[in-house]
Design a protein around this motif. Structure first.
Motif, PDB file in Angstrom:
ATOM      1  N   ALA A 122       0.562  -1.253  -0.213  1.00 50.18           N
ATOM      2  CA  ALA A 122      -0.025   0.308   0.028  1.00 50.18           C
ATOM      3  C   ALA A 122       0.321   1.180  -0.065  1.00 50.18           C
ATOM      4  N   ASP A 123       2.407   1.104   0.459  1.00 52.87           N
ATOM      5  CA  ASP A 123       3.096   2.394   0.717  1.00 52.87           C
ATOM      6  C   ASP A 123       3.248   2.509  -0.787  1.00 52.87           C
ATOM      7  N   GLU A 124       3.722   1.785  -1.174  1.00 50.16           N
ATOM      8  CA  GLU A 124       4.406   1.538  -2.484  1.00 50.16           C
ATOM      9  C   GLU A 124       3.071   2.751  -3.376  1.00 50.16           C
ATOM     10  N   LEU A 125       2.229   1.659  -3.583  1.00 57.40           N
ATOM     11  CA  LEU A 125       1.100   2.385  -4.233  1.00 57.40           C
ATOM     12  C   LEU A 125       0.323   3.907  -4.128  1.00 57.40           C
ATOM     13  N   ASP A 126       0.369   3.937  -2.953  1.00 59.43           N
ATOM     14  CA  ASP A 126       0.565   5.641  -2.207  1.00 59.43           C
ATOM     15  C   ASP A 126       2.152   6.735  -2.885  1.00 59.43           C
ATOM     16  N   ALA A 127       2.746   5.878  -3.051  1.00 64.70           N
ATOM     17  CA  ALA A 127       4.183   6.571  -3.349  1.00 64.70           C
ATOM     18  C   ALA A 127       3.885   6.662  -5.143  1.00 64.70           C
ATOM     19  N   LEU A 128       3.387   5.976  -5.540  1.00 64.07           N
ATOM     20  CA  LEU A 128       3.692   6.109  -7.096  1.00 64.07           C
ATOM     21  C   LEU A 128       2.425   6.759  -7.670  1.00 64.07           C
ATOM     22  N   ALA A 145      -8.533  15.997  -5.559  1.00 59.93           N
ATOM     23  CA  ALA A 145      -8.501  15.242  -5.160  1.00 59.93           C
ATOM     24  C   ALA A 145      -8.886  14.226  -6.173  1.00 59.93           C
ATOM     25  N   THR A 146      -9.984  14.683  -7.408  1.00 64.32           N
ATOM     26  CA  THR A 146     -10.826  13.459  -7.864  1.00 64.32           C
ATOM     27  C   THR A 146      -9.795  13.257  -8.439  1.00 64.32           C
ATOM     28  N   VAL A 147      -8.740  13.167  -9.005  1.00 66.53           N
ATOM     29  CA  VAL A 147      -7.734  13.107  -9.704  1.00 66.53           C
ATOM     30  C   VAL A 147      -6.824  11.306  -9.073  1.00 66.53           C
ATOM     31  N   SER A 148      -6.546  12.046  -7.861  1.00 68.64           N
ATOM     32  CA  SER A 148      -5.994  11.477  -6.989  1.00 68.64           C
ATOM     33  C   SER A 148      -6.495  10.006  -6.508  1.00 68.64           C
ATOM     34  N   GLY A 149      -7.956   9.685  -6.460  1.00 66.22           N
ATOM     35  CA  GLY A 149      -9.034   8.899  -6.351  1.00 66.22           C
ATOM     36  C   GLY A 149      -8.794   7.820  -7.379  1.00 66.22           C
ATOM     37  N   VAL A 150      -8.766   8.372  -8.658  1.00 68.17           N
ATOM     38  CA  VAL A 150      -9.012   7.838  -9.543  1.00 68.17           C
ATOM     39  C   VAL A 150      -6.951   6.766  -9.957  1.00 68.17           C
ATOM     40  N   LYS A 152      -5.491   6.007  -7.426  1.00 68.35           N
ATOM     41  CA  LYS A 152      -5.369   4.852  -6.326  1.00 68.35           C
ATOM     42  C   LYS A 152      -6.328   4.399  -6.928  1.00 68.35           C
ATOM     43  N   SER A 153      -7.785   4.292  -7.204  1.00 64.82           N
ATOM     44  CA  SER A 153      -8.193   2.668  -8.104  1.00 64.82           C
ATOM     45  C   SER A 153      -7.698   2.278  -9.110  1.00 64.82           C
ATOM     46  N   TRP A 154      -6.433   3.014 -10.023  1.00 63.70           N
ATOM     47  CA  TRP A 154      -6.275   2.780 -11.350  1.00 63.70           C
ATOM     48  C   TRP A 154      -4.606   1.181 -10.862  1.00 63.70           C
ATOM     49  N   LEU A 155      -4.411   2.813  -9.976  1.00 62.63           N
ATOM     50  CA  LEU A 155      -2.979   0.998  -9.806  1.00 62.63           C
ATOM     51  C   LEU A 155      -3.545  -0.096  -8.324  1.00 62.63           C
ATOM     52  N   VAL A 156      -5.132   0.025  -8.463  1.00 62.71           N
ATOM     53  CA  VAL A 156      -4.989  -1.373  -7.506  1.00 62.71           C
ATOM     54  C   VAL A 156      -5.701  -1.988  -8.465  1.00 62.71           C
ATOM     55  N   PHE A 157      -6.540  -1.589  -9.637  1.00 66.79           N
ATOM     56  CA  PHE A 157      -6.995  -2.246 -10.780  1.00 66.79           C
ATOM     57  C   PHE A 157      -5.722  -2.838 -11.444  1.00 66.79           C
ATOM     58  N   VAL A 158      -4.361  -2.348 -11.616  1.00 69.45           N
ATOM     59  CA  VAL A 158      -2.720  -2.744 -12.053  1.00 69.45           C
ATOM     60  C   VAL A 158      -2.030  -4.054 -11.548  1.00 69.45           C
ATOM     61  N   LEU A 188      -8.356   9.364 -17.157  1.00 68.09           N
ATOM     62  CA  LEU A 188      -8.374  11.155 -16.675  1.00 68.09           C
ATOM     63  C   LEU A 188      -8.476  12.076 -17.593  1.00 68.09           C
ATOM     64  N   ARG A 189      -8.906  11.626 -19.092  1.00 66.65           N
ATOM     65  CA  ARG A 189      -8.653  12.784 -20.054  1.00 66.65           C
ATOM     66  C   ARG A 189     -10.856  13.430 -19.432  1.00 66.65           C
ATOM     67  N   PRO A 190     -11.885  12.503 -18.748  1.00 64.29           N
ATOM     68  CA  PRO A 190     -12.698  13.330 -18.446  1.00 64.29           C
ATOM     69  C   PRO A 190     -12.560  15.001 -17.943  1.00 64.29           C
ATOM     70  N   LEU A 191     -11.003  14.568 -17.412  1.00 59.04           N
ATOM     71  CA  LEU A 191     -10.802  15.833 -16.034  1.00 59.04           C
ATOM     72  C   LEU A 191     -10.687  16.793 -16.388  1.00 59.04           C
ATOM     73  N   PHE A 192     -10.409  16.485 -17.235  1.00 58.55           N
ATOM     74  CA  PHE A 192      -8.934  18.100 -17.607  1.00 58.55           C
ATOM     75  C   PHE A 192      -9.050  18.429 -18.748  1.00 58.55           C
ATOM     76  N   ASP A 193      -9.236  19.716 -19.384  1.00 54.79           N
ATOM     77  CA  ASP A 193      -9.324  20.438 -19.940  1.00 54.79           C
ATOM     78  C   ASP A 193      -8.742  20.158 -21.327  1.00 54.79           C
ATOM     79  N   GLU A 194      -7.592  19.960 -21.309  1.00 52.54           N
ATOM     80  CA  GLU A 194      -6.403  19.855 -22.320  1.00 52.54           C
ATOM     81  C   GLU A 194      -6.335  17.843 -21.779  1.00 52.54           C
ATOM     82  N   ASP A 195      -5.924  17.170 -23.454  1.00 55.14           N
ATOM     83  CA  ASP A 195      -5.226  16.165 -23.135  1.00 55.14           C
ATOM     84  C   ASP A 195      -4.327  16.005 -22.598  1.00 55.14           C
TER      85      ASP A 195
END
Length: 202
Positions: A122-128, A145-150, A152-158, A188-195
């Motif tokens: 978990a500490d490694e995933l948090d550092a990444l 905060a929104t990107v951080s949540g995404v 976190k979920s993605w790293l568990v998926f990986v 991530l793309r829906p969360l940013f104005d620029e790709d």
């Protein structure tokens, strides 16, 4: 038994971890015996137990080193594109997973209920996650905060995907990596104005 050499405590610990790394990589966790670690290292079992009270403690110390080494290889340079950084980090992790299959399966399956080992992961995933947050163009606290949540979920998926791949996956390393990159870029793309990854195919 190999001829015993007098080493400093730090050097002896490093030697024991090196021996353990080879044994845990070569065989399933349950088949690695502390007696064999001591024999391969050329030390008594008593000396081994002075450094590591149990096999779980030995494995946890080894995995802590592995985690630190993988983090060191995951270089996130703002001069590189997000995709370049993701590819480099994933390639390093997937290469280690493939070459140390038994070690990774021990950490993620055999010791899935072990608090210490899971805390290391978990500490490694948090550092990444923090490193990725540091190279993304985050406009404000809400976006962060929104990107951080995404992330976190993605790293568990990986993590889950890679562990499954070690046991029964048929994808190539490149396919596995590209699935992981595509998943986070798409999230991530829906969360940013620029790709954030214009160099990744849509």
């Amino acid at each position: 038994m190999p001829t015993r050499r007098r080493l400093s405590p730090a050097a002896r610990r490093a030697q024991l971890l090196d021996v353990a790394a080879h044994l845990f990589a070569a065989r399933p966790y349950d088949e690695v015996l502390m007696e064999e670690v001591a024999e391969r290292a050329g030390v008594s079992r008593a000396l081994l137990y002075q450094h590591f009270a149990t096999k779980r403690d030995l494995f946890a110390a080894l995995y802590q080193e592995v985690s630190a080494q993988l983090l060191a290889q995951t270089r996130l340079d703002p001069a590189d594109t997000l995709v370049e950084q993701l590819v480099e980090g994933l390639d390093a992790h997937i290469a280690y997973f493939a070459e140390n299959r038994h070690t990774v399966l021990a950490a993620n399956r055999v010791l899935a209920g072990d608090l210490l080992v899971q805390t290391i992961i978990a500490d490694e995933l948090d550092a990444l996650r923090e490193r990725l947050l540091g190279v993304l163009p985050l406009a404000d606290a809400r976006t962060r905060a929104t990107v951080s949540g995404v992330l976190k979920s993605w790293l568990v998926f990986v993590q889950v995907l890679c562990v499954d791949w070690l046991t029964d996956g048929t994808a190539s390393r490149t396919e596995l990596r590209d699935v992981c990159v595509g998943a986070v870029v798409g999230a991530l793309r829906p969360l940013f104005d620029e790709d954030p990854a214009p160099d990744w195919p849509r």
